[in-house]
Design an enzyme around this catalytic site. Structure first.
Site, PDB file in Angstrom:
ATOM      1  N   LYS A 265      -7.466 -25.912 -24.566  1.00 22.59           N
ATOM      2  CA  LYS A 265      -7.362 -27.301 -24.102  1.00 22.59           C
ATOM      3  C   LYS A 265      -8.766 -27.872 -23.892  1.00 22.59           C
ATOM      4  O   LYS A 265      -9.733 -27.111 -23.709  1.00 22.59           O
ATOM      5  CB  LYS A 265      -6.611 -27.348 -22.763  1.00 22.59           C
ATOM      6  CG  LYS A 265      -5.112 -27.100 -22.860  1.00 22.59           C
ATOM      7  CD  LYS A 265      -4.470 -27.223 -21.481  1.00 22.59           C
ATOM      8  CE  LYS A 265      -2.978 -26.928 -21.513  1.00 22.59           C
ATOM      9  NZ  LYS A 265      -2.186 -27.926 -22.265  1.00 22.59           N
ATOM     10  N   ARG A 339       7.264 -22.194 -24.304  1.00 24.16           N
ATOM     11  CA  ARG A 339       8.485 -21.915 -25.067  1.00 24.16           C
ATOM     12  C   ARG A 339       8.548 -20.446 -25.486  1.00 24.16           C
ATOM     13  O   ARG A 339       9.633 -19.900 -25.692  1.00 24.16           O
ATOM     14  CB  ARG A 339       8.579 -22.877 -26.256  1.00 24.16           C
ATOM     15  CG  ARG A 339       7.435 -22.816 -27.206  1.00 24.16           C
ATOM     16  CD  ARG A 339       7.370 -24.040 -28.133  1.00 24.16           C
ATOM     17  NE  ARG A 339       6.816 -25.226 -27.464  1.00 24.16           N
ATOM     18  CZ  ARG A 339       6.644 -26.407 -28.048  1.00 24.16           C
ATOM     19  NH1 ARG A 339       7.010 -26.596 -29.310  1.00 24.16           N
ATOM     20  NH2 ARG A 339       6.144 -27.423 -27.388  1.00 24.16           N
TER      21      ARG A 339
HETATM   22  N1  BES Z   1       1.611 -26.760 -19.917  1.00 30.17           N
HETATM   23  C1  BES Z   1       1.572 -27.627 -21.038  1.00 30.17           C
HETATM   24  C2  BES Z   1       2.377 -28.905 -20.826  1.00 30.17           C
HETATM   25  C3  BES Z   1       1.828 -29.852 -19.794  1.00 30.17           C
HETATM   26  C4  BES Z   1       0.961 -30.845 -20.171  1.00 30.17           C
HETATM   27  C5  BES Z   1       2.246 -29.773 -18.491  1.00 30.17           C
HETATM   28  C6  BES Z   1       0.483 -31.728 -19.229  1.00 30.17           C
HETATM   29  C7  BES Z   1       1.761 -30.660 -17.545  1.00 30.17           C
HETATM   30  C8  BES Z   1       0.887 -31.644 -17.918  1.00 30.17           C
HETATM   31  C9  BES Z   1       2.137 -26.929 -22.278  1.00 30.17           C
HETATM   32  O1  BES Z   1       2.007 -25.557 -22.314  1.00 30.17           O
HETATM   33  C10 BES Z   1       1.412 -27.487 -23.462  1.00 30.17           C
HETATM   34  O2  BES Z   1       0.234 -27.308 -23.513  1.00 30.17           O
HETATM   35  N2  BES Z   1       2.139 -28.144 -24.342  1.00 30.17           N
HETATM   36  C11 BES Z   1       1.556 -28.737 -25.496  1.00 30.17           C
HETATM   37  C12 BES Z   1       2.496 -28.507 -26.654  1.00 30.17           C
HETATM   38  C13 BES Z   1       1.900 -28.869 -27.991  1.00 30.17           C
HETATM   39  C14 BES Z   1       0.820 -27.885 -28.345  1.00 30.17           C
HETATM   40  C15 BES Z   1       3.013 -28.859 -29.030  1.00 30.17           C
HETATM   41  C16 BES Z   1       1.402 -30.229 -25.230  1.00 30.17           C
HETATM   42  O3  BES Z   1       2.271 -30.823 -24.606  1.00 30.17           O
HETATM   43  O4  BES Z   1       0.382 -30.780 -25.621  1.00 30.17           O
HETATM   44 ZN    ZN Z   2       0.120 -24.926 -23.123  1.00 31.35          ZN
END
Ligand code: BES
Ligand code: ZN
Ligand code: ZN
Length: 507
Positions: A265, A339
């Protein structure tokens, strides 16, 4: 960090430490008090100090006698006061009166549900987290340690207990979420769960460490946890009372920190990722409440715990993981890790053939895009969704039923594995695609020869938008973890056990 002590009685709790909170509404252009008749004379005073009846507006009245309780007015809006308005009014009054040890509410309650909603808001508004405050602790004003509700109504003890356990469960979730990832990691989270179960004879716990996870084929949890120095865990907690007829499984995403892994990230995107274990904390809080309330229903909680870190040992994009039960997943983005751990959790939960599986997860940023920060996205494969959404409404929570469009699933086809965890480059419908992925890991009802194969009933809650209040406090919600979905889940499970919410019959 703990829930205040509370009392409910017709007697006022009047001493110099107490602030008595009365309600203020508007009737046309006039202000009206929502208070016992002995306070009627304060209406003119309220006018003269320009008190506002706007929701959550708090006015402290001059106290002519320092030996008596001080009085404050909280705005309730218009005269037709809703239960949510009472929850928020009570919660914001307690927040704004921080530093006062005892807060009494005397709203001249029109129903038992009004008493319960006011108590609920007050207990929730009194939450604070000070474990990591060092030198600055002394100067912090603490919220009330005692809440008194003044009413001559006889409130059923079981209804008061329900409200109290909801507040305790939400405080537990908030404490766990607030705890930073240097102290809360899969092993320490599992230890906290073990300690909690050790003090409750009705809760039984099993913990999978990394060896046992490998032996039992939990490739999703292991694959996500591989990059971290702190190994993953799977926790199963069982509450199975003799009277339990239905069986509900709760599966919680418990990523104690989500860096994204090798699909790292950005700096700002990583902020707040200690929140990524909220689903697991919620499952823990809810099963403890089910036990404390002795609900006649079987509940099993599965906490899927891992830390998602990049390292020389981390899962790479294009790696293929084998989930419990044998399905394979090509990992195209290591940041879509929730997931992967949930896939193992859903498969494990399915093996026990529960009547319903509910997973709770801070799963996608797309949940915020779709529904904002105060509405939970609800998806799944069962008509029970509409029942859960309705119960959530009576509990005072906003749930919204989202679709699982069949055309999205082919986006996750993989050239080499059974499914991929993302569609690279896709930005549309991210919350729905994640749910489509999860659906592949919900087991079937054990086949009876005369029945067509049927999936177990399953509901998915995406709480990524709602788990954290990143803006200013409002109502009973402070900044930080919100405890979202805890109250709805407790009321839903109690309802399935034949004990509907005390709010269900109220306006
Ligand atoms: N933990 C995150 C989702 C999240 C984002 C929770 C912001 C709270 C605030 C999750 O694991 C994630 O990173 N999801 C990605 C999925 C993508 C790579 C398809 C996302 O939402 O960007
Ligand atoms: Zn994530
Ligand atoms: Zn995550």
């Amino acid at each position: 960090m703990s829930v205040p002590v509370y009392t409910v009685s017709a007697q006022p709790h009047r001493d110099a430490d107490t602030v008595v909170v009365l309600g203020l509404t508007t009737q046309g252009k006039e202000l009206a008090l929502r208070a016992p008749s002995e306070y009627a004379s304060l209406r003119e005073l309220a006018d003269s100090v320009d008190a506002s009846a706007a929701a959550e507006s708090l006015t402290r009245l001059p106290n002519p006698d320092s030996t008596r309780a001080a009085v404050a007015l909280i705005g309730l809006g218009t005269a037709s006061v809703t239960l949510n308005a009472l929850r928020d009014a009570a919660g914001s009054a307690v927040r704004k009166l921080a530093g006062k040890p005892v807060v009494e509410f005397a709203f001249d309650f029109a129903s038992d549900a009004e008493v319960l909603a006011t108590l609920e808001g007050a207990l929730l508004g009194a939450y604070s987290f000070t474990r990591y405050k060092g030198a600055s602790l002394d100067s912090l004003k603490q919220p009330a340690a005692t809440i008194h509700i003044r009413t001559d109504r006889q409130i059923a003890a079981s209804d008061l207990a329900r409200v109290h356990e909801k507040a305790r469960a939400m405080a537990l979730v908030k404490d766990l979420v607030n705890t930073p990832a240097n102290d809360l990691y899969p092993e320490s989270f599992a230890t906290i769960a073990e300690e909690l179960c050790a003090s409750d004879d009705s809760l039984h716990i099993t913990v999978w460490d990394e060896q046992k996870l490998a032996k039992d084929g939990f490739g999703g949890i292991l694959g996500v946890g591989k990059g971290s120095e702190r190994p993953p865990r799977l926790v199963r907690i069982s509450y199975a009372p003799q009277a339990g007829s239905a069986h509900i499984a709760l599966v919680g995403k418990g990523i104690t920190f989500d860096t994204g892994g090798l699909s790292l990230k950005s700096g700002p995107g990583m902020m707040g990722m200690k929140y990524d274990m909220t689903g697991a904390a919620t499952a823990l809080g809810v099963i403890r409440a089910a036990s404390a309330l002795a609900l006649p229903i079987t509940v099993t909680a599965w906490l899927c715990l891992a830390e998602n870190m990049p390292s020389g040992r981390a899962t790479r994009p294009n790696d293929i993981l084998t989930i419990r039960g044998g399905k394979t997943v090509e990992v195209l983005n290591t940041d879509a890790e929730g997931r992967l751990v949930l896939a193992d959790g859903l498969m494990a939960a399915s093996e026990e053939q529960p009547d319903l599986i509910i997973d709770i997860a801070t799963l996608t940023g797309a949940a915020t895009t779709a529904l904002g920060t105060r509405t939970v996205g609800v998806m799944g494969n069962t008509d029970e969704i509409s029942h859960l959404v309705e119960v959530a409404g009576t509990s005072g929570e906003n749930f919204w039923h989202m679709p699982l469009p069949a055309e999205l699933r082919p986006l996750l086809n993989s050239d080499v594995a059974d499914i991929a965890n993302v569609k690279p480059g896709n930005t549309a419908g991210g919350m729905l695609i994640a749910a489509c992925f999860l659906r592949d890991f919900v087991g079937n009802r054990s086949a009876h020869s005369d029945e067509a194969t049927e999936q177990l009933p399953w509901i998915h809650l995406d709480i990524a938008g709602t788990a954290n209040n990143g803006s200013g406090p409002y109502g009973f919600t402070a900044g930080g973890p919100t405890g979202v979905s805890v109250r709805a889940l407790i009321d839903y499970i109690a309802g399935r056990a034949g004990l509907p919410s005390p709010y269900a019959s109220a306006k």
